[in-house]
Design a protein around this motif. Structure first.
Motif, short mmCIF file in Angstrom:
data_model
loop_
_atom_site.label_atom_id
_atom_site.label_comp_id
_atom_site.label_asym_id
_atom_site.label_seq_id
_atom_site.Cartn_x
_atom_site.Cartn_y
_atom_site.Cartn_z
N THR A 14 -3.20 8.53 -35.90
CA THR A 14 -2.14 9.50 -36.17
C THR A 14 -2.28 10.07 -37.57
N ILE A 21 1.35 19.59 -36.79
CA ILE A 21 1.87 19.56 -35.42
C ILE A 21 2.93 20.64 -35.24
N ASN A 31 1.56 20.13 -25.65
CA ASN A 31 1.52 18.79 -26.21
C ASN A 31 0.12 18.20 -26.12
N THR A 32 -0.48 18.31 -24.95
CA THR A 32 -1.82 17.75 -24.74
C THR A 32 -2.86 18.46 -25.61
N ALA A 35 -2.37 17.42 -29.25
CA ALA A 35 -2.80 16.03 -29.44
C ALA A 35 -4.32 15.94 -29.46
N THR A 40 -4.20 13.00 -32.16
CA THR A 40 -2.99 12.20 -32.25
C THR A 40 -2.47 11.93 -30.84
N ASP A 41 -1.37 11.26 -30.75
CA ASP A 41 -0.82 10.85 -29.47
C ASP A 41 0.10 11.95 -28.92
N THR A 42 0.02 12.19 -27.62
CA THR A 42 0.86 13.23 -27.01
C THR A 42 2.34 12.88 -27.12
N VAL A 45 3.61 14.20 -30.39
CA VAL A 45 3.79 15.65 -30.33
C VAL A 45 5.06 15.98 -29.54
#
Length: 156
Positions: A14, A21, A31-32, A35, A40-42, A45
């Motif tokens: 992250t 973001i 989001n995808t 990310a 980073t992680d969806t 987001v």
């Protein structure tokens, strides 16, 4: 020796900033996609999207919307490709989650079946990507058969 020197045990790194973001969310990113781009992680987001009250991510584009974004009209009813090209200059696009030749994707969308063999424009302009101008091997063979029936062997 610690197998996780940064203290992370699982999940994606992250290391991106919240500002990065937010900027991509405000620009309309999914989001995808964000990310993936920022590694980073969806869920992170999505949480930031919810905090900013930006509503749901934009919907997936339809084939027609994607196609319109990467083509432009050309002279005599042809269609010019303006999108990404492959190593040999072949028009390429991601369609149904797979990287396709744009001509194959357009042929499949128009005819409702996968093309057999290579797909080429039958209109005579090598750069054309208008779906109605594209032909696969059986279509070219049928056309040759029809022309031979009408004009004889000289047409082949």
């Amino acid at each position: 020796m610690d197998p996780h020197p940064r203290g992370r045990r699982r999940g994606r790194p992250t290391g991106c900033s919240r500002e990065a973001i937010e900027a991509l969310l405000r620009a309309g990113g999914t989001n995808t996609g964000i990310a993936r781009e920022l590694h980073t992680d969806t869920r992170r987001v999505a949480a930031i999207r919810a905090e900013l009250d930006l509503g749901p991510a934009r919907k997936t584009l339809t084939f027609a919307e994607k196609w319109a974004a990467v083509t432009e009209p050309a002279a005599d009813g042809h269609l010019r490709w303006t999108g990404r090209r492959g190593d040999w200059g072949t028009p390429r696009m991601v369609y149904r989650g797979r990287d396709y030749s744009a001509r194959r994707a357009a042929f499949e969308e128009l005819h409702g079946r996968a093309p057999v063999g290579p797909v080429f424009p039958g209109c005579g302009w090598d750069e054309c990507v208008r779906p109605e101008h594209l032909e696969d091997s059986p279509m070219r063979k049928a056309l040759r058969t029809q022309l031979t029936a009408i004009f004889g062997e000289a047409a082949a």
